[in-house]
Each structure stands twice: as structure tokens, then as C-alpha cells.
Design a protein around this motif. Structure first.
Motif, PDB file in Angstrom:
ATOM      1  N   SER A   1     -13.625   2.411  10.035  1.00  0.00           N
ATOM      2  CA  SER A   1     -13.724   0.948  10.054  1.00  0.00           C
ATOM      3  C   SER A   1     -12.487   0.286  10.677  1.00  0.00           C
ATOM      4  O   SER A   1     -12.484  -0.913  10.894  1.00  0.00           O
ATOM      5  CB  SER A   1     -13.908   0.418   8.636  1.00  0.00           C
ATOM      6  OG  SER A   1     -12.767   0.682   7.854  1.00  0.00           O
ATOM      7  N   ARG A   2     -11.450   1.076  10.930  1.00  0.00           N
ATOM      8  CA  ARG A   2     -10.183   0.566  11.472  1.00  0.00           C
ATOM      9  C   ARG A   2      -9.576  -0.490  10.534  1.00  0.00           C
ATOM     10  O   ARG A   2      -8.953  -1.448  10.963  1.00  0.00           O
ATOM     11  CB  ARG A   2     -10.351  -0.054  12.861  1.00  0.00           C
ATOM     12  CG  ARG A   2     -10.927   0.865  13.896  1.00  0.00           C
ATOM     13  CD  ARG A   2      -9.775   1.641  14.529  1.00  0.00           C
ATOM     14  NE  ARG A   2     -10.132   2.289  15.763  1.00  0.00           N
ATOM     15  CZ  ARG A   2     -10.468   3.574  15.830  1.00  0.00           C
ATOM     16  NH1 ARG A   2     -10.537   4.298  14.758  1.00  0.00           N
ATOM     17  NH2 ARG A   2     -10.742   4.133  16.992  1.00  0.00           N
ATOM     18  N   ASN A   3      -9.766  -0.311   9.224  1.00  0.00           N
ATOM     19  CA  ASN A   3      -9.256  -1.237   8.224  1.00  0.00           C
ATOM     20  C   ASN A   3      -8.461  -0.438   7.192  1.00  0.00           C
ATOM     21  O   ASN A   3      -9.040   0.282   6.382  1.00  0.00           O
ATOM     22  CB  ASN A   3     -10.397  -1.999   7.566  1.00  0.00           C
ATOM     23  CG  ASN A   3      -9.901  -3.033   6.585  1.00  0.00           C
ATOM     24  OD1 ASN A   3      -8.704  -3.212   6.404  1.00  0.00           O
ATOM     25  ND2 ASN A   3     -10.828  -3.711   5.953  1.00  0.00           N
ATOM     26  N   PHE A   4      -7.142  -0.584   7.220  1.00  0.00           N
ATOM     27  CA  PHE A   4      -6.256   0.148   6.322  1.00  0.00           C
ATOM     28  C   PHE A   4      -5.632  -0.784   5.285  1.00  0.00           C
ATOM     29  O   PHE A   4      -4.506  -0.573   4.851  1.00  0.00           O
ATOM     30  CB  PHE A   4      -5.157   0.844   7.141  1.00  0.00           C
ATOM     31  CG  PHE A   4      -5.685   1.896   8.059  1.00  0.00           C
ATOM     32  CD1 PHE A   4      -5.844   3.196   7.623  1.00  0.00           C
ATOM     33  CD2 PHE A   4      -6.026   1.585   9.367  1.00  0.00           C
ATOM     34  CE1 PHE A   4      -6.325   4.175   8.477  1.00  0.00           C
ATOM     35  CE2 PHE A   4      -6.511   2.560  10.226  1.00  0.00           C
ATOM     36  CZ  PHE A   4      -6.668   3.854   9.773  1.00  0.00           C
ATOM     37  N   ALA A   5      -6.364  -1.816   4.887  1.00  0.00           N
ATOM     38  CA  ALA A   5      -5.840  -2.812   3.954  1.00  0.00           C
ATOM     39  C   ALA A   5      -5.482  -2.203   2.602  1.00  0.00           C
ATOM     40  O   ALA A   5      -4.592  -2.696   1.915  1.00  0.00           O
ATOM     41  CB  ALA A   5      -6.855  -3.942   3.763  1.00  0.00           C
ATOM     42  N   ALA A   6      -6.134  -1.134   2.204  1.00  0.00           N
ATOM     43  CA  ALA A   6      -5.862  -0.508   0.904  1.00  0.00           C
ATOM     44  C   ALA A   6      -4.581   0.317   0.914  1.00  0.00           C
ATOM     45  O   ALA A   6      -4.103   0.722  -0.146  1.00  0.00           O
ATOM     46  CB  ALA A   6      -7.034   0.370   0.502  1.00  0.00           C
ATOM     47  N   TYR A   7      -4.006   0.554   2.069  1.00  0.00           N
ATOM     48  CA  TYR A   7      -2.814   1.387   2.182  1.00  0.00           C
ATOM     49  C   TYR A   7      -1.565   0.518   2.292  1.00  0.00           C
ATOM     50  O   TYR A   7      -1.594  -0.566   2.858  1.00  0.00           O
ATOM     51  CB  TYR A   7      -2.894   2.297   3.413  1.00  0.00           C
ATOM     52  CG  TYR A   7      -3.899   3.398   3.277  1.00  0.00           C
ATOM     53  CD1 TYR A   7      -3.543   4.604   2.686  1.00  0.00           C
ATOM     54  CD2 TYR A   7      -5.200   3.249   3.720  1.00  0.00           C
ATOM     55  CE1 TYR A   7      -4.463   5.631   2.562  1.00  0.00           C
ATOM     56  CE2 TYR A   7      -6.126   4.268   3.602  1.00  0.00           C
ATOM     57  CZ  TYR A   7      -5.748   5.452   3.013  1.00  0.00           C
ATOM     58  OH  TYR A   7      -6.648   6.467   2.879  1.00  0.00           O
ATOM     59  N   SER A   8      -0.465   1.038   1.786  1.00  0.00           N
ATOM     60  CA  SER A   8       0.833   0.388   1.949  1.00  0.00           C
ATOM     61  C   SER A   8       1.338   0.671   3.361  1.00  0.00           C
ATOM     62  O   SER A   8       1.147   1.763   3.888  1.00  0.00           O
ATOM     63  CB  SER A   8       1.820   0.935   0.926  1.00  0.00           C
ATOM     64  OG  SER A   8       3.130   0.551   1.256  1.00  0.00           O
ATOM     65  N   CYS A   9       1.992  -0.304   3.959  1.00  0.00           N
ATOM     66  CA  CYS A   9       2.525  -0.112   5.307  1.00  0.00           C
ATOM     67  C   CYS A   9       3.567   1.001   5.352  1.00  0.00           C
ATOM     68  O   CYS A   9       3.777   1.605   6.388  1.00  0.00           O
ATOM     69  CB  CYS A   9       3.131  -1.412   5.829  1.00  0.00           C
ATOM     70  SG  CYS A   9       1.893  -2.670   6.183  1.00  0.00           S
ATOM     71  N   GLU A  10       4.206   1.265   4.212  1.00  0.00           N
ATOM     72  CA  GLU A  10       5.210   2.320   4.161  1.00  0.00           C
ATOM     73  C   GLU A  10       4.603   3.707   4.364  1.00  0.00           C
ATOM     74  O   GLU A  10       5.305   4.650   4.699  1.00  0.00           O
ATOM     75  CB  GLU A  10       5.941   2.284   2.824  1.00  0.00           C
ATOM     76  CG  GLU A  10       6.748   1.022   2.628  1.00  0.00           C
ATOM     77  CD  GLU A  10       7.341   0.927   1.243  1.00  0.00           C
ATOM     78  OE1 GLU A  10       7.171   1.867   0.446  1.00  0.00           O
ATOM     79  OE2 GLU A  10       7.974  -0.085   0.961  1.00  0.00           O
ATOM     80  N   SER A  11       3.311   3.842   4.152  1.00  0.00           N
ATOM     81  CA  SER A  11       2.696   5.165   4.217  1.00  0.00           C
ATOM     82  C   SER A  11       2.193   5.528   5.611  1.00  0.00           C
ATOM     83  O   SER A  11       1.534   6.547   5.764  1.00  0.00           O
ATOM     84  CB  SER A  11       1.565   5.267   3.196  1.00  0.00           C
ATOM     85  OG  SER A  11       0.572   4.301   3.457  1.00  0.00           O
ATOM     86  N   LEU A  12       2.512   4.747   6.625  1.00  0.00           N
ATOM     87  CA  LEU A  12       2.067   5.056   7.981  1.00  0.00           C
ATOM     88  C   LEU A  12       2.565   6.419   8.428  1.00  0.00           C
ATOM     89  O   LEU A  12       1.795   7.250   8.896  1.00  0.00           O
ATOM     90  CB  LEU A  12       2.524   3.981   8.965  1.00  0.00           C
ATOM     91  CG  LEU A  12       2.243   4.243  10.442  1.00  0.00           C
ATOM     92  CD1 LEU A  12       0.754   4.388  10.691  1.00  0.00           C
ATOM     93  CD2 LEU A  12       2.791   3.142  11.300  1.00  0.00           C
ATOM     94  N   ASN A  13       3.841   6.678   8.247  1.00  0.00           N
ATOM     95  CA  ASN A  13       4.380   7.969   8.669  1.00  0.00           C
ATOM     96  C   ASN A  13       3.967   9.091   7.728  1.00  0.00           C
ATOM     97  O   ASN A  13       3.829  10.229   8.158  1.00  0.00           O
ATOM     98  CB  ASN A  13       5.904   7.890   8.784  1.00  0.00           C
ATOM     99  CG  ASN A  13       6.322   6.940   9.883  1.00  0.00           C
ATOM    100  OD1 ASN A  13       5.665   6.850  10.909  1.00  0.00           O
ATOM    101  ND2 ASN A  13       7.385   6.210   9.656  1.00  0.00           N
TER     102      ASN A  13
END
Length: 183
Positions: A24-36
């Protein structure tokens, strides 16, 4: 067919959730810190998925500068190298403005207030300066909690711990560095 249902049932709930988010290209449930962190767990994300993550993480708020992950030609490292000097210059200008504002407005007011109360200069510097310095922390903490009752405490806690870390590292370190040994 049967192979697709057996492969989806073998995925853990976190893997299914991540798979749904990538579709869905929607990562709203994730914290931005967890990208890496996600790149190490789920393998490297494509540039397109990194961009979608950077724009939609933290309940859709995204990161401060998603261009770092969304630029079509420049790599993330190159963009960080290019953006660092102007951001450091901007930070230096902000500190200069803060210093001149304190010198022009805060210090004369503090001096006048201590003279009216009959306080010695050292006592005024230790007490009144500390009260003036801490007042902004208290005001921003109360404001953060009142503005967002659901997540405001996170902002308040981050502000207070950040202020304490700056005071205990930069300020104390600077005083120790500048202080005379024979004082």
C-alpha cells in the motif's frame, strides 16, 4: 492457489504487516526511526519504498527532509553531505541570534530585577538566571501535553531529557574546558 496461502500463513504477523505496508506504500504504523532497522530485517528497501517510508512514517507525518530518501539521482549519503554545511551554518546563525537576544534583553532585565530586590549579583545569577532558563522548558512541556493528550508526553519527555543532556554535556564540558586549573 494453495501455494500462495501456505506461503502467507508461514509469515509472522510482523512480516505480514510489513508486506501489507509495502504493497500500500503506507508506513504510518512504523516509527521513522525504524527505517534503517527494517532494511536489516527485511533486506534492502528499494529507493521507491524508502521514499514512501520517509513520507508516511509516524502516523503520516514523515521525516523532516524526505528529499534525502526521495531524490531521483543523488544517493542518501551525497545529499547528507550536501545538506550538512548549510544546516550547520543555519544552526550557527540561530545560536548567534539567541546569544544577542539574551545579551540585549534578558541580561539587563535580570540586572534591574536583582537591583530592585537588593540581591547580590552572584545570587541573582545563580537563582534568577536558572529560573529564567528553566521557564521555557516548563512552558513547552505543559504546552506539549495540553496540545496533544495522546502523544504529548513523548514530546515533553524528549524536551526535558534533551535539555538536561545539553546542560550536562555541552555547558558543563565548556565550563570545565575554559576554567583555570589554579582557580
Amino acid at each position: 492457489g494453495p501455494s500462495s496461502s501456505s506461503s502467507s500463513s508461514s509469515l509472522s504477523s510482523s512480516e505480514r504487516h510489513f508486506h501489507t505496508a509495502t504493497q500500500s506504500r503506507n508506513f504510518a504504523a512504523y516509527s521513522c526511526e525504524s527505517l534503517n532497522d527494517l532494511t536489516t530485517v527485511h533486506g534492502p528497501l528499494s529507493r521507491d519504498l524508502q521514499c514512501a517510508f520517509a513520507r508516511t512514517c509516524n502516523d503520516g507525518d514523515g521525516i523532516f527532509a524526505p528529499i534525502v530518501y526521495c531524490h531521483p539521482t543523488l544517493s542518501t549519503r551525497t545529499l547528507l553531505i550536501l545538506l550538512s554545511p548549510p544546516l550547520l551554518l543555519f544552526l550557527t546563525v540561530l545560536f548567534r541570534i539567541l546569544g544577542s537576544t539574551a545579551e540585549e534583553f534578558f541580561s539587563p532585565g535580570l540586572e534591574m530585577f536583582s537591583l530592585k530586590m537588593g540581591l547580590p549579583e552572584r545570587f541573582a545569577g545563580v537563582t534568577l538566571l536558572a529560573l529564567g532558563n528553566g521557564a521555557t522548558d516548563v512552558a513547552s512541556t505543559v504546552n506539549a501535553i495540553l496540545d496533544d493528550r495522546k502523544r504529548g508526553y513523548l514530546m515533553a519527555l524528549g524536551e526535558l531529557t534533551g535539555a538536561a543532556m545539553v546542560a550536562s554535556t555541552l555547558i558543563v564540558g565548556s565550563v570545565v574546558y575554559v576554567a583555570d586549573d589554579g582557580a
